[in-house]
Design a protein around this motif. Sequence first.
Motif, PDB file in Angstrom:
ATOM      1  N   LEU A 268      -9.932  45.788 100.514  1.00 22.52           N
ATOM      2  CA  LEU A 268     -10.255  45.801 102.148  1.00 22.52           C
ATOM      3  C   LEU A 268      -9.633  47.168 102.908  1.00 22.52           C
ATOM      4  O   LEU A 268     -10.608  47.711 102.841  1.00 22.52           O
ATOM      5  CB  LEU A 268     -10.354  44.971 102.238  1.00 22.52           C
ATOM      6  CG  LEU A 268     -10.330  43.140 102.150  1.00 22.52           C
ATOM      7  CD1 LEU A 268      -9.643  42.039 103.043  1.00 22.52           C
ATOM      8  CD2 LEU A 268     -11.849  43.156 102.191  1.00 22.52           C
ATOM      9  N   SER A 269      -8.786  47.340 102.142  1.00 20.94           N
ATOM     10  CA  SER A 269      -8.918  49.087 102.722  1.00 20.94           C
ATOM     11  C   SER A 269      -9.622  49.871 102.324  1.00 20.94           C
ATOM     12  O   SER A 269      -9.968  50.984 103.506  1.00 20.94           O
ATOM     13  CB  SER A 269      -7.064  49.535 102.622  1.00 20.94           C
ATOM     14  OG  SER A 269      -6.123  48.449 102.578  1.00 20.94           O
ATOM     15  N   PHE A 270     -10.164  50.149 100.670  1.00 18.51           N
ATOM     16  CA  PHE A 270     -10.440  50.766 100.887  1.00 18.51           C
ATOM     17  C   PHE A 270     -12.572  50.729 101.726  1.00 18.51           C
ATOM     18  O   PHE A 270     -12.641  52.171 101.574  1.00 18.51           O
ATOM     19  CB  PHE A 270     -11.434  51.551  99.134  1.00 18.51           C
ATOM     20  CG  PHE A 270      -9.903  51.491  97.997  1.00 18.51           C
ATOM     21  CD1 PHE A 270      -9.816  52.700  98.868  1.00 18.51           C
ATOM     22  CD2 PHE A 270      -9.022  51.126  97.583  1.00 18.51           C
ATOM     23  CE1 PHE A 270      -8.186  53.191  97.565  1.00 18.51           C
ATOM     24  CE2 PHE A 270      -8.444  51.823  97.103  1.00 18.51           C
ATOM     25  CZ  PHE A 270      -7.573  52.756  97.079  1.00 18.51           C
ATOM     26  N   LEU A 304     -18.968  44.743 113.090  1.00 18.83           N
ATOM     27  CA  LEU A 304     -17.848  44.470 112.572  1.00 18.83           C
ATOM     28  C   LEU A 304     -16.451  43.447 113.084  1.00 18.83           C
ATOM     29  O   LEU A 304     -15.690  43.593 112.937  1.00 18.83           O
ATOM     30  CB  LEU A 304     -17.250  45.847 113.423  1.00 18.83           C
ATOM     31  CG  LEU A 304     -18.450  47.536 112.436  1.00 18.83           C
ATOM     32  CD1 LEU A 304     -18.426  48.663 113.568  1.00 18.83           C
ATOM     33  CD2 LEU A 304     -17.801  47.703 111.065  1.00 18.83           C
ATOM     34  N   GLU A 305     -17.340  43.444 114.321  1.00 20.46           N
ATOM     35  CA  GLU A 305     -15.977  42.556 115.262  1.00 20.46           C
ATOM     36  C   GLU A 305     -15.922  41.050 115.095  1.00 20.46           C
ATOM     37  O   GLU A 305     -15.037  40.693 114.181  1.00 20.46           O
ATOM     38  CB  GLU A 305     -16.370  42.219 116.988  1.00 20.46           C
ATOM     39  CG  GLU A 305     -16.686  43.504 117.938  1.00 20.46           C
ATOM     40  CD  GLU A 305     -17.315  43.699 118.930  1.00 20.46           C
ATOM     41  OE1 GLU A 305     -16.832  44.513 119.856  1.00 20.46           O
ATOM     42  OE2 GLU A 305     -18.487  42.411 118.968  1.00 20.46           O
ATOM     43  N   ALA A 306     -16.755  40.629 114.284  1.00 19.30           N
ATOM     44  CA  ALA A 306     -17.391  38.984 113.465  1.00 19.30           C
ATOM     45  C   ALA A 306     -15.915  39.304 111.958  1.00 19.30           C
ATOM     46  O   ALA A 306     -15.656  38.749 111.910  1.00 19.30           O
ATOM     47  CB  ALA A 306     -18.421  39.143 112.941  1.00 19.30           C
ATOM     48  N   ALA A 307     -15.982  40.546 111.554  1.00 21.14           N
ATOM     49  CA  ALA A 307     -15.402  40.920 110.528  1.00 21.14           C
ATOM     50  C   ALA A 307     -13.933  41.315 110.645  1.00 21.14           C
ATOM     51  O   ALA A 307     -12.940  40.664 109.621  1.00 21.14           O
ATOM     52  CB  ALA A 307     -16.218  42.316 109.392  1.00 21.14           C
ATOM     53  N   ALA A 308     -14.290  41.144 111.848  1.00 20.08           N
ATOM     54  CA  ALA A 308     -12.397  42.003 112.084  1.00 20.08           C
ATOM     55  C   ALA A 308     -11.809  40.863 112.559  1.00 20.08           C
ATOM     56  O   ALA A 308     -10.894  40.395 112.484  1.00 20.08           O
ATOM     57  CB  ALA A 308     -12.115  42.469 113.240  1.00 20.08           C
ATOM     58  N   GLU A 327     -18.188  32.377 108.030  1.00 16.05           N
ATOM     59  CA  GLU A 327     -19.459  31.762 107.718  1.00 16.05           C
ATOM     60  C   GLU A 327     -20.000  32.940 109.419  1.00 16.05           C
ATOM     61  O   GLU A 327     -21.505  33.392 109.058  1.00 16.05           O
ATOM     62  CB  GLU A 327     -19.918  30.317 108.120  1.00 16.05           C
ATOM     63  CG  GLU A 327     -21.257  30.216 108.501  1.00 16.05           C
ATOM     64  CD  GLU A 327     -21.892  28.425 108.948  1.00 16.05           C
ATOM     65  OE1 GLU A 327     -22.437  28.458 108.506  1.00 16.05           O
ATOM     66  OE2 GLU A 327     -20.780  28.366 108.222  1.00 16.05           O
ATOM     67  N   ARG A 328     -19.329  32.976 110.085  1.00 20.20           N
ATOM     68  CA  ARG A 328     -19.547  33.852 110.780  1.00 20.20           C
ATOM     69  C   ARG A 328     -20.120  35.084 111.177  1.00 20.20           C
ATOM     70  O   ARG A 328     -21.054  35.915 110.661  1.00 20.20           O
ATOM     71  CB  ARG A 328     -18.629  33.533 112.670  1.00 20.20           C
ATOM     72  CG  ARG A 328     -19.250  32.237 113.175  1.00 20.20           C
ATOM     73  CD  ARG A 328     -17.522  32.775 114.078  1.00 20.20           C
ATOM     74  NE  ARG A 328     -16.497  32.295 114.034  1.00 20.20           N
ATOM     75  CZ  ARG A 328     -15.505  31.412 113.664  1.00 20.20           C
ATOM     76  NH1 ARG A 328     -15.943  30.002 113.757  1.00 20.20           N
ATOM     77  NH2 ARG A 328     -14.265  32.111 113.620  1.00 20.20           N
ATOM     78  N   LEU A 364     -17.471  43.801 102.077  1.00 18.90           N
ATOM     79  CA  LEU A 364     -15.807  43.815 103.063  1.00 18.90           C
ATOM     80  C   LEU A 364     -15.749  42.101 102.627  1.00 18.90           C
ATOM     81  O   LEU A 364     -14.111  41.615 102.379  1.00 18.90           O
ATOM     82  CB  LEU A 364     -15.608  44.068 104.485  1.00 18.90           C
ATOM     83  CG  LEU A 364     -14.681  44.090 105.213  1.00 18.90           C
ATOM     84  CD1 LEU A 364     -14.359  45.039 105.722  1.00 18.90           C
ATOM     85  CD2 LEU A 364     -14.234  42.955 105.812  1.00 18.90           C
ATOM     86  N   VAL A 365     -16.483  41.023 103.063  1.00 19.83           N
ATOM     87  CA  VAL A 365     -16.955  40.106 103.604  1.00 19.83           C
ATOM     88  C   VAL A 365     -16.559  39.093 101.879  1.00 19.83           C
ATOM     89  O   VAL A 365     -15.827  38.559 101.421  1.00 19.83           O
ATOM     90  CB  VAL A 365     -17.869  39.665 104.242  1.00 19.83           C
ATOM     91  CG1 VAL A 365     -18.237  37.647 103.417  1.00 19.83           C
ATOM     92  CG2 VAL A 365     -18.295  40.098 105.184  1.00 19.83           C
ATOM     93  N   ALA A 366     -17.406  39.818 100.901  1.00 19.10           N
ATOM     94  CA  ALA A 366     -17.032  39.596  99.684  1.00 19.10           C
ATOM     95  C   ALA A 366     -15.944  39.806  98.978  1.00 19.10           C
ATOM     96  O   ALA A 366     -15.335  39.275  97.687  1.00 19.10           O
ATOM     97  CB  ALA A 366     -18.070  40.348  98.260  1.00 19.10           C
TER      98      ALA A 366
END
Length: 368
Positions: A268-270, A304-308, A327-328, A364-366
Amino acid sequence: MSPSASTGPAGVPRKPRAAGVAARVRHALAWRTRLPRALKAALAATLAWLVVQPLGGPADQYAYYAPLGAVIAVSVTVADSASAAAQGVAAILLGAALAVLAVELVPGTLAGLAAVVLLGTVLAGWWRLGDMGSWVPIAAPFVLTVGSSGLVDYLVGYVVLTGLGTLVGVAVSAVLPPMPLVPGDREIAVARSRLAGQLDALADGLRSEPPLGPREWSERHHDVRPQTRAIDRLVIRAAQARRGNWRARRRDGWADRQVEHARALARLSFVVDDLAAMLTSMEQRERGSTALGPRLRRPAAAALEAAAAMLRDGAEAGGAPSPSSVERACDAVEELARLVGESIRDLDDEAFTAAGVVTGLRRLVAST
């Protein structure tokens, strides 16, 4: 049921109060790793002192070196403890050898002191001594100055008693091995929160009107490399904690999950760093037209906000985020992907950078 036991609603037995207090104490100690390590060092030093008391001879005069060796040996893991003990004894022997050579070859105490400190500091960098190399320039002046009146007895007391103390420290570490998993979980949670903060900063930049310039974007690009290195150390430490550790067998599942989460977090960091580098370099008003354009900036910010929020949910849950937050995040990313597809059909230039954002967010999600 014993007379001292109590029952709760519907006759369900309550846990004894003492057991609850003990559990809270254990939890507090697990989160404060410095205190258990200090207690273990104090125990090892005390036992080392008691062990050398009946020996007599130089042990009567130099008994305090046994607790010193015990403290050297008490380390983070059992494997590290044995390694630190061997390296510590080797460093002390090397320092003592420098002092003996100085007595024989260098005229005058002052010149000998300068020589052993100079050579000891150089030899402290020898890779085989590891972190214990700093004991070379410490041991050499001790042997040279304190032991000058009775060098043989002092060498026996210093080297032998310190070595004996390290054995006691290794034994204490083997009987009471640490298993630093709770602090590791805390580090993972902090790392997830910081990555979430980076994504929020990028989303805030995309929502800014007018579009940001290079300096404003650079303020929103956080360096995640230190966090990535900390995660790598966490994976190594979790693996080392199992070696020679009888407690590890009871916590294999926890340790495996921690390593899995740490490796996912490294990925995730990368991904987050790539997203930050892409947006901060391409999405600038000085370019004439922003890379995402007015049509895609806000949907990208929402993704981006949903991923955060997904990462922050995982930090609060102590590992993987909840299915609902994942899911969101997926829905927001796919909505952005749909809009990007429409922009590509319309041959909009901003769609190509946006497609890179979609790819990064999908990775990122994966990787969560």
